[in-house]
Motif scaffolding. Structure first.
Motif, mmCIF file in Angstrom:
data_model
loop_
_atom_site.group_PDB
_atom_site.id
_atom_site.type_symbol
_atom_site.label_atom_id
_atom_site.label_comp_id
_atom_site.label_asym_id
_atom_site.label_seq_id
_atom_site.Cartn_x
_atom_site.Cartn_y
_atom_site.Cartn_z
ATOM 1 N N ILE A 33 0.858 -1.196 0.000
ATOM 2 C CA ILE A 33 0.000 0.000 0.000
ATOM 3 C C ILE A 33 0.890 1.242 0.000
ATOM 4 O O ILE A 33 1.799 1.351 0.843
ATOM 5 N N PRO A 34 0.675 2.176 -0.933
ATOM 6 C CA PRO A 34 1.551 3.350 -0.977
ATOM 7 C C PRO A 34 1.325 4.256 0.234
ATOM 8 O O PRO A 34 0.178 4.498 0.623
ATOM 9 N N TYR A 35 2.427 4.716 0.841
ATOM 10 C CA TYR A 35 2.302 5.546 2.046
ATOM 11 C C TYR A 35 3.424 6.573 2.095
ATOM 12 O O TYR A 35 4.443 6.441 1.417
ATOM 13 N N LEU A 36 3.184 7.585 2.910
ATOM 14 C CA LEU A 36 4.209 8.602 3.174
ATOM 15 C C LEU A 36 4.203 8.850 4.676
ATOM 16 O O LEU A 36 3.136 9.031 5.273
ATOM 17 N N VAL A 37 5.402 8.835 5.288
ATOM 18 C CA VAL A 37 5.510 9.150 6.716
ATOM 19 C C VAL A 37 6.079 10.558 6.854
ATOM 20 O O VAL A 37 7.047 10.914 6.186
ATOM 21 N N THR A 38 5.441 11.371 7.711
ATOM 22 C CA THR A 38 5.987 12.704 7.983
ATOM 23 C C THR A 38 6.140 12.871 9.493
ATOM 24 O O THR A 38 5.524 12.137 10.270
ATOM 25 N N ARG A 39 6.975 13.845 9.861
ATOM 26 C CA ARG A 39 7.064 14.184 11.286
ATOM 27 C C ARG A 39 7.043 15.697 11.429
ATOM 28 O O ARG A 39 7.403 16.429 10.503
ATOM 29 N N GLU A 40 6.607 16.130 12.600
ATOM 30 C CA GLU A 40 6.587 17.582 12.873
ATOM 31 C C GLU A 40 7.238 17.873 14.208
ATOM 32 O O GLU A 40 7.052 17.095 15.145
ATOM 33 N N PRO A 41 7.896 19.013 14.342
ATOM 34 C CA PRO A 41 8.217 19.881 13.218
ATOM 35 C C PRO A 41 9.268 19.217 12.338
ATOM 36 O O PRO A 41 10.064 18.433 12.810
ATOM 37 N N GLY A 42 9.242 19.528 11.058
ATOM 38 C CA GLY A 42 10.218 18.965 10.125
ATOM 39 C C GLY A 42 9.560 18.451 8.865
ATOM 40 O O GLY A 42 8.393 18.726 8.600
ATOM 41 N N GLY A 43 10.339 17.701 8.084
ATOM 42 C CA GLY A 43 9.776 17.026 6.922
ATOM 43 C C GLY A 43 10.020 17.681 5.576
ATOM 44 O O GLY A 43 9.761 17.066 4.549
ATOM 45 N N THR A 44 10.492 18.935 5.581
ATOM 46 C CA THR A 44 10.934 19.585 4.337
ATOM 47 C C THR A 44 12.212 20.328 4.727
ATOM 48 O O THR A 44 12.448 20.545 5.929
ATOM 49 N N PRO A 45 13.030 20.765 3.772
ATOM 50 C CA PRO A 45 14.273 21.466 4.162
ATOM 51 C C PRO A 45 13.999 22.677 5.061
ATOM 52 O O PRO A 45 14.649 22.857 6.096
ATOM 53 N N ILE A 46 12.999 23.493 4.703
ATOM 54 C CA ILE A 46 12.707 24.670 5.539
ATOM 55 C C ILE A 46 12.195 24.226 6.911
ATOM 56 O O ILE A 46 12.612 24.744 7.955
ATOM 57 N N SER A 47 11.317 23.225 6.918
ATOM 58 C CA SER A 47 10.732 22.766 8.188
ATOM 59 C C SER A 47 11.787 22.144 9.109
ATOM 60 O O SER A 47 11.703 22.271 10.335
ATOM 61 N N GLU A 48 12.781 21.453 8.523
ATOM 62 C CA GLU A 48 13.838 20.858 9.359
ATOM 63 C C GLU A 48 14.717 21.954 9.970
ATOM 64 O O GLU A 48 15.185 21.835 11.101
ATOM 65 N N VAL A 94 -1.162 8.870 4.046
ATOM 66 C CA VAL A 94 -0.183 9.689 4.779
ATOM 67 C C VAL A 94 -0.274 9.354 6.268
ATOM 68 O O VAL A 94 -1.361 9.318 6.842
ATOM 69 N N ILE A 95 0.898 9.087 6.864
ATOM 70 C CA ILE A 95 0.979 8.806 8.306
ATOM 71 C C ILE A 95 1.829 9.912 8.917
ATOM 72 O O ILE A 95 3.032 9.999 8.655
ATOM 73 N N ALA A 96 1.189 10.770 9.706
ATOM 74 C CA ALA A 96 1.909 11.922 10.246
ATOM 75 C C ALA A 96 2.192 11.755 11.741
ATOM 76 O O ALA A 96 1.279 11.484 12.518
ATOM 77 N N ASP A 97 3.469 11.883 12.098
ATOM 78 C CA ASP A 97 3.899 11.875 13.493
ATOM 79 C C ASP A 97 3.777 13.321 13.991
ATOM 80 O O ASP A 97 4.658 14.118 13.763
ATOM 81 N N ARG A 98 2.638 13.632 14.533
ATOM 82 C CA ARG A 98 2.185 14.966 14.981
ATOM 83 C C ARG A 98 1.645 15.779 13.815
ATOM 84 O O ARG A 98 2.154 15.729 12.692
ATOM 85 N N PHE A 99 0.607 16.562 14.136
ATOM 86 C CA PHE A 99 0.018 17.510 13.179
ATOM 87 C C PHE A 99 -0.623 18.620 14.003
ATOM 88 O O PHE A 99 -0.176 18.900 15.123
ATOM 89 N N PHE A 100 -1.694 19.247 13.502
ATOM 90 C CA PHE A 100 -2.169 20.456 14.176
ATOM 91 C C PHE A 100 -2.697 20.269 15.596
ATOM 92 O O PHE A 100 -2.727 21.207 16.383
ATOM 93 N N ASP A 101 -3.079 19.020 15.954
ATOM 94 C CA ASP A 101 -3.527 18.818 17.338
ATOM 95 C C ASP A 101 -2.409 19.105 18.336
ATOM 96 O O ASP A 101 -2.668 19.500 19.479
ATOM 97 N N SER A 102 -1.147 18.889 17.914
ATOM 98 C CA SER A 102 -0.023 19.205 18.816
ATOM 99 C C SER A 102 -0.021 20.684 19.161
ATOM 100 O O SER A 102 0.268 21.073 20.292
ATOM 101 N N THR A 103 -0.350 21.523 18.177
ATOM 102 C CA THR A 103 -0.356 22.970 18.438
ATOM 103 C C THR A 103 -1.522 23.338 19.353
ATOM 104 O O THR A 103 -1.376 24.129 20.279
ATOM 105 N N THR A 104 -2.694 22.734 19.089
ATOM 106 C CA THR A 104 -3.857 22.974 19.958
ATOM 107 C C THR A 104 -3.503 22.647 21.409
ATOM 108 O O THR A 104 -3.815 23.402 22.330
ATOM 109 N N VAL A 105 -2.821 21.507 21.577
ATOM 110 C CA VAL A 105 -2.543 21.014 22.925
ATOM 111 C C VAL A 105 -1.348 21.725 23.579
ATOM 112 O O VAL A 105 -1.444 22.232 24.701
ATOM 113 N N TYR A 106 -0.213 21.772 22.867
ATOM 114 C CA TYR A 106 1.012 22.316 23.494
ATOM 115 C C TYR A 106 0.977 23.845 23.600
ATOM 116 O O TYR A 106 1.283 24.408 24.638
ATOM 117 N N GLN A 107 0.628 24.515 22.471
ATOM 118 C CA GLN A 107 0.654 25.972 22.527
ATOM 119 C C GLN A 107 -0.666 26.519 23.100
ATOM 120 O O GLN A 107 -0.650 27.439 23.903
#
Ligand code: TMP
Length: 221
Positions: A33-48, A94-107
């Protein structure tokens, strides 16, 4: 509904979410099954680069909560447009290790910034790119701490007082109550194999695309 879901994993440090992200990715890999794993913060050159600034930059202990909020959102803005949205549109899971809920919760909850502002920024940054399902791995402070005792340098976010993590945990639990259609609270204190099986069963029930895949006989495992 689109063919394969956008799945996010959330929870406090030491909850085991990164392990479950890897395990789910391995299952999808085995079943073709095709998939993409991302993590936050990070995942693109600017984001890293933003990740380094947020976590390890030498002067970052003077960072204001407002600057922190905007940096997490900036990192996500790049990730959504460069990686997540294009993948979702191609029909990739897409499997994301953190997304906008982290901001809702942490910030929003733990740093106690204006909740409405945090919500508006989240919407501004992700638009309609909202997860289909979110797993929150819930662990108590003692379990989280024992899992984090590794010989590595703690980053800035990991050096908060215990009350900060109490607020994080409670805010995730509250989120699961408030958005029960999307957010699934999982007891993260058990063993990783059992948690993996529980998550996989939920996914197979909610998203027939997994079971429909001829190669995914692993749904029965
Ligand atoms: P992790 O890589 O271990 O998940 O750590 C990321 C840290 O960043 C963790 O302490 C949570 C924090 N964080 C926020 O405070 N807000 C956010 O929006 C995101 C994505 C992460």
């Amino acid at each position: 509904m689109r063919r394969l879901p956008f799945i996010t994993f959330e929870g406090s440090e030491g909850c085991g979410k990164s392990t479950q992200v890897q395990r789910l990715a391995a299952r999808l890999e085995r079943s073709g099954i095709p998939y993409l794993v991302t993590r936050e913060p990070g995942g693109t050159p600017i984001s890293e680069t933003i990740r380094d600034l947020l976590q390890f930059a030498p002067h970052n202990f003077t960072m204001t909560p407002e600057a922190e909020l905007l940096l997490f959102e900036a990192s996500r803005s790049q990730l959504v447009r460069e990686k997540i949205k294009p993948a979702v549109e191609r029909g990739v899971c897409v499997i994301a290790d953190r997304f906008f809920d982290s901001t809702t919760v942490y910030q929003g909850a733990a740093r106690n910034l204006d909740r409405e502002m945090v919500e508006r920024l989240n919407v501004f940054v992700v638009g309609d790119c909202v997860p289909d399902i979110t797993f929150v791995l819930d662990v108590d402070a003692a379990t989280a701490e024992s899992r984090m005792q590794q010989p590595r340098k703690a980053d800035r976010m990991e050096q908060q007082p215990a009350e900060f993590y109490d607020r994080v945990r409670e805010a995730y639990r509250e989120l699961a109550r408030r958005e029960s259609n999307r957010v699934v609270l999982i007891d993260g204190s058990g063993n990783a194999d059992e948690i993996e099986t529980e998550i996989w069963k939920i996914l197979c029930v909610r998203f027939p695309a997994f079971t429909a895949n001829p190669q995914s006989a692993i749904c029965n495992q």
